[in-house]
Design a protein around this motif. Structure first.
Motif, short mmCIF file in Angstrom:
data_model
loop_
_atom_site.label_atom_id
_atom_site.label_comp_id
_atom_site.label_asym_id
_atom_site.label_seq_id
_atom_site.Cartn_x
_atom_site.Cartn_y
_atom_site.Cartn_z
N ALA A 124 23.43 12.11 57.34
CA ALA A 124 24.01 11.85 58.67
C ALA A 124 22.94 11.46 59.68
CB ALA A 124 24.78 13.08 59.15
N SER A 125 21.79 12.10 59.63
CA SER A 125 20.76 11.77 60.61
C SER A 125 20.28 10.33 60.43
CB SER A 125 19.59 12.75 60.49
OG SER A 125 18.60 12.42 61.42
N GLY A 126 20.11 9.94 59.17
CA GLY A 126 19.69 8.56 58.88
C GLY A 126 20.72 7.57 59.36
N ALA A 127 22.00 7.90 59.16
CA ALA A 127 23.07 7.01 59.64
C ALA A 127 23.05 6.96 61.16
CB ALA A 127 24.43 7.51 59.13
N GLY A 128 22.85 8.12 61.79
CA GLY A 128 22.81 8.19 63.25
C GLY A 128 21.69 7.33 63.81
N LEU A 129 20.52 7.40 63.16
CA LEU A 129 19.37 6.60 63.61
C LEU A 129 19.69 5.11 63.53
CD1 LEU A 129 16.38 6.08 64.30
CD2 LEU A 129 15.88 6.33 61.86
N ARG A 130 20.28 4.71 62.41
CA ARG A 130 20.55 3.28 62.23
C ARG A 130 21.62 2.80 63.21
NH1 ARG A 130 18.14 5.57 58.45
NH2 ARG A 130 16.71 4.50 57.03
N LEU A 131 22.65 3.61 63.43
CA LEU A 131 23.68 3.20 64.41
C LEU A 131 23.10 3.20 65.82
CD1 LEU A 131 26.93 4.95 63.10
CD2 LEU A 131 26.08 2.64 62.66
N SER A 132 22.24 4.17 66.11
CA SER A 132 21.60 4.22 67.42
C SER A 132 20.77 2.96 67.66
CB SER A 132 20.73 5.47 67.50
OG SER A 132 19.95 5.46 68.66
N ASN A 133 20.04 2.54 66.62
CA ASN A 133 19.23 1.33 66.75
C ASN A 133 20.07 0.07 66.92
OD1 ASN A 133 16.89 2.76 66.66
ND2 ASN A 133 16.43 2.32 64.50
N ARG A 134 21.35 0.16 66.53
CA ARG A 134 22.26 -0.97 66.75
C ARG A 134 23.01 -0.81 68.07
NH1 ARG A 134 25.35 -1.36 60.94
NH2 ARG A 134 23.51 -1.27 59.60
N GLY A 135 22.62 0.20 68.85
CA GLY A 135 23.20 0.32 70.20
C GLY A 135 24.27 1.38 70.35
N ALA A 136 24.61 2.11 69.28
CA ALA A 136 25.65 3.15 69.41
C ALA A 136 25.14 4.28 70.29
CB ALA A 136 26.02 3.69 68.04
N ARG A 137 25.99 4.83 71.13
CA ARG A 137 25.63 5.95 72.00
C ARG A 137 26.72 7.01 71.93
NH1 ARG A 137 21.61 3.75 71.42
NH2 ARG A 137 20.19 2.82 72.93
N ILE A 138 26.35 8.24 72.24
CA ILE A 138 27.32 9.34 72.26
C ILE A 138 28.33 9.07 73.38
CG2 ILE A 138 27.59 11.83 72.62
CD1 ILE A 138 25.43 12.06 70.77
N THR A 139 29.61 9.28 73.09
CA THR A 139 30.62 9.07 74.13
C THR A 139 30.62 10.27 75.07
OG1 THR A 139 32.15 9.88 72.47
CG2 THR A 139 32.21 7.53 72.97
N PRO A 140 30.60 10.00 76.38
CA PRO A 140 30.53 11.10 77.33
C PRO A 140 31.79 11.96 77.33
CG PRO A 140 30.52 8.95 78.46
CD PRO A 140 30.58 8.68 77.00
N VAL A 141 32.95 11.34 77.14
CA VAL A 141 34.18 12.14 77.08
C VAL A 141 34.60 12.31 75.63
CG1 VAL A 141 35.19 11.68 79.34
CG2 VAL A 141 35.43 9.98 77.51
N GLN A 142 35.27 13.42 75.36
CA GLN A 142 35.71 13.71 74.00
C GLN A 142 36.74 12.67 73.57
OE1 GLN A 142 34.28 16.61 72.59
NE2 GLN A 142 34.90 15.59 70.72
#
Ligand code: ADP
Ligand code: MG
Length: 343
Positions: free
Chosen positions: A168-186
């Motif tokens: 999951a962390s590796g996937a998170g890093l790769r998506l983050s590098n493609r611009g994905a961000r945590i959504t502020p609202v649930q």
């Protein structure tokens, strides 16, 4: 705010958080003074996070950065089978951040995790950097004399276990590098929830402190390491240091369900992420067959999975995928590799 006001503020905050029963001198003198528990050994680890290499300011928050900076050292202490007790946190910050709420929020993250695991902040250092934020954490832990779990004790026939889930962390890093961000609202949409889940595994890893302590106290593991570089690389460390080989069963790897959900449509391979992704901060350990049956099912709600067996060194480190068996190369992260990635 000058440096000394700042240090006073941090000192006041530690008073509201820590356990000072064995701290003779906390923040405020040239060095901290600690009275270790008698009969225990001290286990000490440092970890450095550098902006642009280990994190992007635009992809995380001050609170999550503070939390992660402590989490990485806690994970190292857990991987020795020790109980974390005290921490030092050193900061290099840029002029534009000094005196802003960024620093307060960073310490909120630090204290959040310190409180969760009963760790007391006893010192650190503060300096200015020209353009990049640097955070270094040092954690001191304790364990019974002779009870640390090193990387050297794996034996052929031992079973290989991993806590939690992988990739999951590796996937998170790769998506983050493609611009994905945590959504502020649930968000209720399942795919965004899965994206948030993998981003959080990358930005806010949970050190497996409970498992480390149980394995150490009960002497259940013959060797252990935390997964910072990636399963393949970290397993190679155990095998080299223990002079063994290993066979990993691909089908038994506990790939994170969020990774499986997300990867199909994003040209990311869940198996590759689980094997080489890095920064999962799970514990990888080996256990004799007799001890394997004594392992608890869960610690702090986290399970373990048997993923393979330690073999003789002439077998090398291998991966069994269905009917095929391949050599498993160390494919995890290296800072000075030919193609070292940034964050
Ligand atoms: P010195 O110049 O002797 O290094 P400092 O002024 O840097 O002294 O530190 C004074 C005290 O404040 C020490 O106890 C040190 O551990 C603590 N300290 C300094 N910076 C930090 C920080 N960022 N977080 C926690 N404690 C800190
Ligand atoms: Mg100093």
């Amino acid at each position: 705010m000058n440096e000394f006001d700042f240090i006073k503020r941090i000192k006041n905050k530690t008073r509201m958080h820590g356990d000072f029963s064995q701290v003779v001198q906390g923040i405020g003198d040239d060095a901290a003074v600690i009275k270790p528990t008698s009969g225990r050994q001290l286990v000490v680890s440092a970890d450095l996070l550098i902006e642009g290499i280990d994190f992007l300011r635009s992809a995380t928050s001050a609170r999550l950065l503070g939390r992660k900076s402590l989490a990485v050292s806690l994970s190292d202490v857990a991987a020795m089978g020790a109980k974390p007790r005290w921490a030092l946190l050193s900061l290099g910050v840029t002029e534009d951040v000094w005196g802003t709420e960024f620093i307060d929020q960073l310490y909120e993250g630090v204290f959040e995790l310190a409180d969760k695991y009963g760790v007391t902040l006893v010192g650190g250092d503060t300096s200015r950097t020209p353009d990049k934020i640097v955070v270094d954490s040092i954690v001191l832990g304790e364990c019974k004399e002779g009870a640390v779990i090193s990387r050297t004790g794996a034996k052929p026939g031992d079973q290989i276990f991993v806590t939690g889930t992988l990739g999951a962390s590796g996937a998170g890093l790769r998506l983050s590098n493609r611009g994905a961000r945590i959504t502020p609202v649930q968000e209720t949409e399942s795919e965004q929830r899965a994206i948030d889940a993998v981003l959080m595994r990358h930005l806010s890893p949970e050190p497996r402190v409970g498992w480390g302590m149980v394995l150490g106290q009960e002497k259940l593991a013959s060797s252990m390491i935390d997964l910072s570089d990636g399963l393949s690389s970290d397993l190679h460390h155990i095998c080299e240091d223990s002079n063994t080989g290993a066979l990993i069963r691909a089908l038994d790897l506990p790939i994170d369900p969020a990774v499986v959900e997300l990867c199909g449509r994003r040209a990311l391979d869940p198996l590759q992420l689980a094997l080489h992704g890095g920064e999962d901060f799970e514990l990888l350990f080996t256990t004799s067959p007799a001890n394997a049956s004594r392992l608890p099912k869960r610690v702090d709600g986290v399970t373990v999975t048997c993923i393979g067996t330690i073999e003789a060194s002439d077998q090398g480190v291998r991966l069994e995928e269905g009917l095929r068996v391949w050599p498993l190369e160390a494919g995890g992260y290296e800072h000075f590799a030919a193609r070292a990635k940034t964050v």
